[in-house]
Design a protein around this motif. Structure first.
Motif, short mmCIF file in Angstrom:
data_model
loop_
_atom_site.label_atom_id
_atom_site.label_comp_id
_atom_site.label_asym_id
_atom_site.label_seq_id
_atom_site.Cartn_x
_atom_site.Cartn_y
_atom_site.Cartn_z
N GLN A 104 127.40 11.00 -55.46
CA GLN A 104 128.81 10.74 -55.19
C GLN A 104 129.24 9.43 -55.86
O GLN A 104 128.52 8.43 -55.77
N LEU A 105 130.39 9.44 -56.52
CA LEU A 105 130.92 8.24 -57.18
C LEU A 105 131.82 7.49 -56.21
O LEU A 105 132.75 8.06 -55.64
N TYR A 106 131.54 6.20 -56.03
CA TYR A 106 132.30 5.34 -55.13
C TYR A 106 132.94 4.21 -55.92
O TYR A 106 132.39 3.72 -56.90
N PHE A 107 134.10 3.78 -55.43
CA PHE A 107 134.82 2.64 -56.01
C PHE A 107 135.33 1.76 -54.88
O PHE A 107 135.78 2.27 -53.85
N MET A 108 135.24 0.44 -55.06
CA MET A 108 135.81 -0.48 -54.09
C MET A 108 136.73 -1.46 -54.82
O MET A 108 136.33 -2.12 -55.78
N GLY A 109 137.98 -1.52 -54.38
CA GLY A 109 138.94 -2.42 -54.99
C GLY A 109 138.66 -3.86 -54.59
O GLY A 109 137.92 -4.15 -53.65
N THR A 110 139.29 -4.78 -55.30
CA THR A 110 139.13 -6.19 -54.94
C THR A 110 139.72 -6.48 -53.56
O THR A 110 139.41 -7.50 -52.95
N ASN A 111 140.55 -5.57 -53.05
CA ASN A 111 141.12 -5.73 -51.70
C ASN A 111 140.20 -5.19 -50.61
O ASN A 111 140.56 -5.20 -49.43
N GLY A 112 139.00 -4.71 -50.98
CA GLY A 112 138.03 -4.24 -50.00
C GLY A 112 138.14 -2.79 -49.61
O GLY A 112 137.36 -2.30 -48.78
N SER A 113 139.08 -2.04 -50.21
CA SER A 113 139.24 -0.62 -49.89
C SER A 113 138.19 0.22 -50.62
O SER A 113 138.00 0.07 -51.82
N ASN A 129 138.78 0.56 -45.20
CA ASN A 129 138.88 -0.80 -45.71
C ASN A 129 137.85 -1.69 -45.03
O ASN A 129 137.76 -1.72 -43.80
N SER A 130 137.09 -2.41 -45.83
CA SER A 130 136.03 -3.27 -45.31
C SER A 130 136.56 -4.55 -44.70
O SER A 130 135.85 -5.22 -43.94
N GLY A 131 137.80 -4.92 -45.03
CA GLY A 131 138.34 -6.19 -44.58
C GLY A 131 137.86 -7.36 -45.41
O GLY A 131 138.16 -8.52 -45.11
N VAL A 132 137.11 -7.07 -46.47
CA VAL A 132 136.57 -8.10 -47.36
C VAL A 132 137.43 -8.15 -48.62
O VAL A 132 137.76 -7.11 -49.18
N SER A 133 137.80 -9.35 -49.05
CA SER A 133 138.63 -9.47 -50.25
C SER A 133 137.83 -10.07 -51.40
O SER A 133 136.77 -10.66 -51.19
N ALA A 134 138.35 -9.89 -52.60
CA ALA A 134 137.75 -10.41 -53.84
C ALA A 134 136.38 -9.80 -54.12
O ALA A 134 135.46 -10.47 -54.60
N VAL A 135 136.22 -8.50 -53.84
CA VAL A 135 134.96 -7.79 -54.08
C VAL A 135 134.69 -7.74 -55.59
O VAL A 135 135.53 -7.32 -56.37
N MET A 136 133.49 -8.16 -55.98
CA MET A 136 133.11 -8.19 -57.39
C MET A 136 132.33 -6.94 -57.82
O MET A 136 132.58 -6.39 -58.89
N ASP A 137 131.38 -6.51 -57.01
CA ASP A 137 130.53 -5.38 -57.40
C ASP A 137 129.90 -4.76 -56.17
O ASP A 137 129.95 -5.34 -55.07
N MET A 138 129.28 -3.60 -56.35
CA MET A 138 128.54 -2.96 -55.27
C MET A 138 127.42 -2.13 -55.86
O MET A 138 127.44 -1.77 -57.05
N SER A 139 126.41 -1.82 -55.02
CA SER A 139 125.27 -1.04 -55.51
C SER A 139 124.58 -0.34 -54.35
O SER A 139 124.45 -0.89 -53.25
N PHE A 140 124.14 0.89 -54.61
CA PHE A 140 123.34 1.67 -53.66
C PHE A 140 121.87 1.50 -53.95
O PHE A 140 121.45 1.44 -55.11
N ASP A 141 121.03 1.44 -52.88
CA ASP A 141 119.60 1.58 -53.07
C ASP A 141 119.25 3.07 -52.96
O ASP A 141 120.13 3.91 -52.74
N SER A 142 117.99 3.41 -53.11
CA SER A 142 117.59 4.82 -53.15
C SER A 142 117.72 5.52 -51.80
O SER A 142 117.70 6.75 -51.73
N SER A 143 117.88 4.74 -50.71
CA SER A 143 118.05 5.31 -49.38
C SER A 143 119.51 5.47 -48.99
O SER A 143 119.82 5.93 -47.89
#
Length: 198
Positions: A104-113, A129-143
């Motif tokens: 599955q392809l996921y995207f998170m905006g800099t606004n935390g959505s 919405n995560s409630g976190v702002s200024a998100v730079m990047d994200m990554s999944f582990d194998s689990s």
């Protein structure tokens, strides 16, 4: 929720995918696709994206690459030339993108959505919405554990709801820009030494 290790700092780039000793990343302020050798630190330029501000990228399960082109569109990247071909608009401004272990392809905006993105059409589905702002990047582990980064903080995100499940504050002396898990679930990060973690 903090079972990961930070093992490498490669400079102010956005790293996403390890293949043996090679990490693919964006360089030249999001203008080019490059590689870095994790053993030597040597970098090579593959080519221009053709779209500026292409900071986020992610490998699909079949080895193809997606990118957040211009921080406003979803694109497919030619790994031989670096050329990014945009095929749909992103639901909001942002850089963070990754593919889950189930494809599955996921995207998170800099606004935390957080969103699911259809890999064929680019259509987005809002998750939460995560409630976190200024998100730079994200990554999944194998689990299927999902981490997002903001400055010197790593957030564990629930991929089903977007909610924050835990945090880790790092002391790396800069802002975490790109993060990625390799096949051994080791977390690699890149930092911007021009910024200070507070």
């Amino acid at each position: 929720c903090h079972a990961f290790a930070i093992v490498a700092l490669l400079g102010a780039v956005w790293a996403k995918q390890a293949n043996a000793a090679i990490i693919y990343h964006t360089c030249s302020y999001g203008a080019q696709l490059c590689t870095a050798n994790t053993a030597t630190g040597a970098t090579s330029v593959i080519g221009s994206f053709g779209i500026g501000s292409t900071y986020g990228n992610a490998f699909d399960l079949d080895g193809s690459m997606f990118a957040t082109a211009g921080s406003t569109a979803i694109a497919k990247v030619n790994l031989s030339t670096g050329l990014a071909t945009a095929f749909a608009a992103l639901p909001t401004f942002g850089y963070a993108i990754d593919v889950s272990p189930t494809g599955q392809l996921y995207f998170m905006g800099t606004n935390g959505s957080l969103y699911n993105i259809n890999k064929t059409t680019g259509a987005s589905s809002f998750i939460g919405n995560s409630g976190v702002s200024a998100v730079m990047d994200m990554s999944f582990d194998s689990s299927g554990n999902l981490l997002a980064t903001v400055n010197g903080i790593l957030y564990k995100i629930n991929p089903s709801t977007g909610a924050v499940m835990g945090t880790v504050t790092t002391t790396l002396g800069g802002s975490l820009m790109g993060i990625m898990f390799d096949a051994s679930n080791v977390l690699w990060v890149t930092i911007d030494n021009a910024r200070t973690v507070r």
